[in-house]
Design a protein around this motif. Sequence first.
Motif, PDB file in Angstrom:
ATOM      1  N   ALA A  29       0.878  -1.177   0.129  1.00 38.83           N
ATOM      2  CA  ALA A  29       0.093  -0.040  -0.212  1.00 38.83           C
ATOM      3  C   ALA A  29       0.749   1.238   0.243  1.00 38.83           C
ATOM      4  O   ALA A  29       0.434   2.329  -0.696  1.00 38.83           O
ATOM      5  CB  ALA A  29      -0.977   0.121   1.027  1.00 38.83           C
ATOM      6  N   ASP A  30       2.168   1.205   0.581  1.00 35.50           N
ATOM      7  CA  ASP A  30       2.802   2.380   0.695  1.00 35.50           C
ATOM      8  C   ASP A  30       3.517   2.527  -0.584  1.00 35.50           C
ATOM      9  O   ASP A  30       3.770   3.740  -1.060  1.00 35.50           O
ATOM     10  CB  ASP A  30       3.997   2.114   1.774  1.00 35.50           C
ATOM     11  N   LEU A  31       4.064   1.484  -1.139  1.00 37.89           N
ATOM     12  CA  LEU A  31       4.413   1.642  -2.673  1.00 37.89           C
ATOM     13  C   LEU A  31       3.493   2.188  -3.593  1.00 37.89           C
ATOM     14  O   LEU A  31       3.896   2.957  -4.449  1.00 37.89           O
ATOM     15  CB  LEU A  31       5.108   0.298  -2.815  1.00 37.89           C
ATOM     16  N   GLU A  32       2.233   1.680  -3.595  1.00 36.67           N
ATOM     17  CA  GLU A  32       1.334   2.196  -4.353  1.00 36.67           C
ATOM     18  C   GLU A  32       0.977   3.850  -4.118  1.00 36.67           C
ATOM     19  O   GLU A  32       1.142   4.290  -5.011  1.00 36.67           O
ATOM     20  CB  GLU A  32      -0.213   1.506  -4.204  1.00 36.67           C
ATOM     21  N   ALA A  33       0.930   4.133  -2.887  1.00 37.06           N
ATOM     22  CA  ALA A  33       0.891   5.583  -2.521  1.00 37.06           C
ATOM     23  C   ALA A  33       2.000   6.515  -3.173  1.00 37.06           C
ATOM     24  O   ALA A  33       1.619   7.434  -3.974  1.00 37.06           O
ATOM     25  CB  ALA A  33       0.588   5.654  -1.311  1.00 37.06           C
ATOM     26  N   SER A  34       3.054   5.755  -3.144  1.00 31.39           N
ATOM     27  CA  SER A  34       4.167   6.700  -3.588  1.00 31.39           C
ATOM     28  C   SER A  34       4.197   6.601  -5.153  1.00 31.39           C
ATOM     29  O   SER A  34       4.484   7.727  -5.582  1.00 31.39           O
ATOM     30  CB  SER A  34       5.452   5.928  -2.969  1.00 31.39           C
ATOM     31  N   LEU A  35       3.998   5.511  -5.737  1.00 32.10           N
ATOM     32  CA  LEU A  35       4.096   5.602  -7.166  1.00 32.10           C
ATOM     33  C   LEU A  35       2.661   6.523  -7.732  1.00 32.10           C
ATOM     34  O   LEU A  35       3.108   7.229  -8.685  1.00 32.10           O
ATOM     35  CB  LEU A  35       3.531   4.415  -7.811  1.00 32.10           C
ATOM     36  N   ARG A  36       1.660   6.432  -7.219  1.00 41.52           N
ATOM     37  CA  ARG A  36       0.630   7.528  -7.494  1.00 41.52           C
ATOM     38  C   ARG A  36       0.903   8.831  -7.351  1.00 41.52           C
ATOM     39  O   ARG A  36       0.765   9.781  -8.209  1.00 41.52           O
ATOM     40  CB  ARG A  36      -0.659   7.282  -6.695  1.00 41.52           C
ATOM     41  N   ALA A  37       1.586   9.123  -6.026  1.00 37.58           N
ATOM     42  CA  ALA A  37       2.216  10.798  -6.038  1.00 37.58           C
ATOM     43  C   ALA A  37       2.971  11.037  -6.784  1.00 37.58           C
ATOM     44  O   ALA A  37       2.966  12.013  -7.260  1.00 37.58           O
ATOM     45  CB  ALA A  37       2.640  10.616  -4.700  1.00 37.58           C
TER      46      ALA A  37
END
Length: 142
Positions: A29-37
């Motif tokens: 979930a952290d990775l996904e949030a960072s990629l989205r940002a």
Amino acid sequence: MKKIAILNGPNLDRLGKREPEIYGHTTLADLEASLRAEFAATTSLDFFQSNHEGALIDKIAALADAKFDGIVINGAALTHTSVALRDALAGAHLPTVEVHISNIYKREEFRHTSLTAPVSLAVISGLGLEGYFAAVRFLLKR
């Protein structure tokens, strides 16, 4: 805006918990949030994770039908064992970058062979989670 899918295979839902000495403490979930940002202004990202080979294969077909612009895939152990996953990627005709968090060539010998690499444009191995960012950047330049 380009559409890129980020696919993760078996056990990647356990990022941050499973073998943190190899995979780190960051969760999926952290990775996904960072990629989205990082890529919100340039691409639409679609995330999918499954511990089931057939679900990943179904998702790849759906991405091809939806005319996605590319796939970043960490097939995890399926990378080394699944002819079906390889055939799904080949049949999708979508630019694909294979990503591995760890350097698979510094690990057990069975991890040195990738069945999906020959149908991928590139393979990124050993950059940690940065490999996902590099893969998206590469696909955005195509």
